[in-house]
Design a protein around this motif. Structure first.
Motif, short mmCIF file in Angstrom:
data_model
loop_
_atom_site.label_atom_id
_atom_site.label_comp_id
_atom_site.label_asym_id
_atom_site.label_seq_id
_atom_site.Cartn_x
_atom_site.Cartn_y
_atom_site.Cartn_z
N UNK A 79 0.83 -1.21 0.00
CA UNK A 79 0.00 0.00 0.00
C UNK A 79 0.86 1.25 0.00
N UNK A 80 1.94 1.24 0.77
CA UNK A 80 2.81 2.41 0.82
C UNK A 80 3.45 2.69 -0.53
N UNK A 81 3.87 1.64 -1.24
CA UNK A 81 4.49 1.83 -2.55
C UNK A 81 3.47 2.27 -3.59
N UNK A 82 2.25 1.77 -3.49
CA UNK A 82 1.19 2.21 -4.39
C UNK A 82 0.93 3.70 -4.17
N UNK A 83 0.86 4.11 -2.91
CA UNK A 83 0.63 5.52 -2.59
C UNK A 83 1.78 6.40 -3.09
N UNK A 84 3.00 5.89 -2.96
CA UNK A 84 4.18 6.65 -3.44
C UNK A 84 4.14 6.81 -4.95
N UNK A 85 3.76 5.76 -5.67
CA UNK A 85 3.60 5.82 -7.11
C UNK A 85 4.88 5.99 -7.91
N UNK A 86 5.71 4.96 -7.99
CA UNK A 86 6.96 5.08 -8.77
C UNK A 86 6.68 5.33 -10.25
N UNK A 87 7.59 6.08 -10.88
CA UNK A 87 7.48 6.35 -12.33
C UNK A 87 8.02 5.18 -13.13
N UNK A 88 9.04 4.52 -12.59
CA UNK A 88 9.67 3.37 -13.25
C UNK A 88 10.03 2.34 -12.18
N UNK A 89 9.86 1.07 -12.50
CA UNK A 89 10.30 -0.01 -11.62
C UNK A 89 11.45 -0.72 -12.31
N UNK A 90 12.59 -0.80 -11.64
CA UNK A 90 13.76 -1.48 -12.21
C UNK A 90 14.00 -2.76 -11.42
N UNK A 91 13.59 -3.89 -11.99
CA UNK A 91 13.76 -5.19 -11.36
C UNK A 91 15.15 -5.74 -11.65
N UNK A 92 15.76 -6.35 -10.62
CA UNK A 92 17.11 -6.87 -10.76
C UNK A 92 17.19 -8.39 -10.62
N UNK A 93 16.11 -9.02 -10.19
CA UNK A 93 16.09 -10.47 -9.97
C UNK A 93 14.77 -11.04 -10.47
N UNK A 94 14.78 -12.32 -10.81
CA UNK A 94 13.61 -12.94 -11.45
C UNK A 94 12.67 -13.66 -10.49
N UNK A 95 12.96 -13.66 -9.21
CA UNK A 95 12.18 -14.52 -8.32
C UNK A 95 11.32 -13.69 -7.36
N UNK A 96 11.57 -13.76 -6.06
CA UNK A 96 10.65 -13.18 -5.08
C UNK A 96 10.35 -11.70 -5.33
N UNK A 97 11.38 -10.90 -5.49
CA UNK A 97 11.15 -9.45 -5.63
C UNK A 97 10.49 -9.10 -6.97
N UNK A 98 10.65 -9.95 -7.98
CA UNK A 98 10.00 -9.66 -9.26
C UNK A 98 8.48 -9.72 -9.12
N UNK A 99 7.99 -10.59 -8.25
CA UNK A 99 6.54 -10.67 -8.04
C UNK A 99 5.99 -9.35 -7.52
N UNK A 100 6.75 -8.67 -6.68
CA UNK A 100 6.34 -7.35 -6.20
C UNK A 100 6.37 -6.35 -7.34
N UNK A 101 7.44 -6.37 -8.13
CA UNK A 101 7.54 -5.46 -9.27
C UNK A 101 6.36 -5.64 -10.22
N UNK A 102 6.05 -6.90 -10.51
CA UNK A 102 4.95 -7.18 -11.44
C UNK A 102 3.60 -6.78 -10.86
N UNK A 103 3.41 -7.02 -9.56
CA UNK A 103 2.16 -6.64 -8.92
C UNK A 103 1.94 -5.15 -8.93
#
Length: 388
Positions: A79-103
């Motif tokens: 919720x905090x990241x949605x509220x912040x509203x990034x302009x670009x998401x730069x993913x560096x790994x294909x596993x756990x953290x990518x799911x957050x990037x994609x969501x």
């Protein structure tokens, strides 16, 4: 610009991904961008420290040494990241953290830039007894990840070609990770180097062949040891800096071959540049690199590189200039003998190594990333009705 970096690996872990992430974060902040990072906690506890969000995770050592898997996303973080509203998401790994990037991308419509750091074909032995099946899995998985991004960053032409061979259709840009040249180009502190040589009992009359990095099967350390031992040289010492699951096997093999080896284990990041300066020649038999960050760092420190022929170092390691790319053990021995036997050659190659590293500056890396973000943002903007 608001930029979110997602990564499974982060400080204090030391590896190529972390080096790239920390440098990118620093350069983007220096340019005036607001940067936040989502990564994994080393416990099941989730927390926030400054602009870094740590997600609870569990060990995945059985899949890959040191790896971890997220156990929860934490609604408050999302919720905090949605509220912040990034302009670009730069993913560096294909596993756990990518799911957050994609969501987040799916929720906000924010474009994902993804850096493909790892040639997974060289790591299939960690999860599949069959190389053929392992490569097929890697191909399908890579296509799935890349299809969900606006652009993939390939650290080298080697990785770009590999992704295209998998059938990846999305935009790919080649951007090598930069190096903090200032940290490696400082004039060596001779007293400090003398102290390190005493600490590790490095004979004063030996040329130091330096391997710095992860000690794992895909790095082919036993092959490297064989190639050095086969030369029969008694004027060299192999200095192994780092650690990993293949350490014991490599050291036992060196003992069987009668090779003079000094093992330091992991060293603090603040001391890495000093250990590069201990080396006369950086040596490796690895072909699993996507770009070879340690090669860049060695060159910046004025240490020529002797490495296996690999497309990832084309245009980086130039034969007879700042090092050599060798095809087999015979060539390795020829190049090593030439280097050890010529003082003038060593001095010239050291100077050329420093000069050749300029193309990998941190500033160039940050500027290239900034341009890419602007272009994917522009491509993601809806077309105005009057422009259709």
């Amino acid at each position: 610009m608001k930029i979110l970096i997602t990564t499974d690996w982060y400080a204090p872990i030391i590896n190529g991904v972390v080096t790239s992430v920390l440098l990118l974060q620093r350069e983007l902040e220096r340019q005036g961008h607001e940067v936040r990072v989502v990564t994994l906690s080393n416990t099941m506890h989730s927390y926030k420290d400054g602009n870094v969000y740590y997600m609870g995770s569990v060990s995945a050592n059985k899949i890959y040494p040191g790896a971890r898997l997220r156990v929860n996303r934490t609604r408050s973080l999302f919720r905090e990241l949605v509220s912040w509203g990034p302009d670009v998401i730069h993913s560096q790994c294909e596993f756990s953290s990518f799911r957050v990037a994609y969501g987040l991308s799916h929720r906000l419509g924010t474009p994902i830039v993804h850096t493909y750091h790892t040639v997974y074909e060289d790591y299939t032995h960690y999860f599949s007894p069959s190389v053929r099946v392992g490569k097929a899995v890697v191909s399908v998985f890579s296509r799935w990840i890349c299809s969900r991004t606006a652009c993939v960053v390939a650290p080298s032409r080697k990785v770009e070609a590999l992704l295209r061979s998998y059938g990846v259709k999305c935009r790919i840009e080649v951007i090598p990770t930069g190096v903090d040249l200032g940290a490696y180009r400082q004039e060596p502190d001779e007293a400090r180097l003398a102290e390190l040589r005493r600490r590790w009992s490095i004979p004063g009359d030996r040329k130091v062949l330096l391997y710095l990095g992860r000690m794992a099967k895909e790095k082919h350390l036993e092959q490297l040891i064989d190639q050095i031992a086969d030369t029969g040289r008694r004027d060299v010492t192999l200095l192994l800096v780092g650690d990993g699951p293949d350490r014991a096997a490599a050291l036992e093999h060196a003992g069987r071959r009668g090779l003079d080896v000094i093992f330091t284990g992991m060293v603090p990041h603040s001391e890495v540049a000093d250990y590069y300066r201990l080396g006369d020649l950086f040596v490796t038999a690895s072909t699993s690199e996507t770009q070879g960050l340690t090669y860049f760092e060695a060159l910046a420190a004025g240490v020529p590189v002797l490495c296996r022929q690999d497309p990832c170092v084309d245009g980086v390691v130039e034969n007879g200039v700042n090092g050599w790319q060798y095809a087999d053990g015979r060539e390795f021995g020829t190049y090593l003998s030439a280097f050890c036997g010529d003082d003038a050659l060593r001095a010239r190659m050291s100077a050329d190594a420093k000069a050749s590293s300029e193309q990998f500056s941190a500033e160039a890396f940050g500027a290239a990333a900034e341009r890419l973000y602007a272009s994917v943002q522009e491509a993601a903007m809806p077309v105005a009705a009057g422009e259709r």
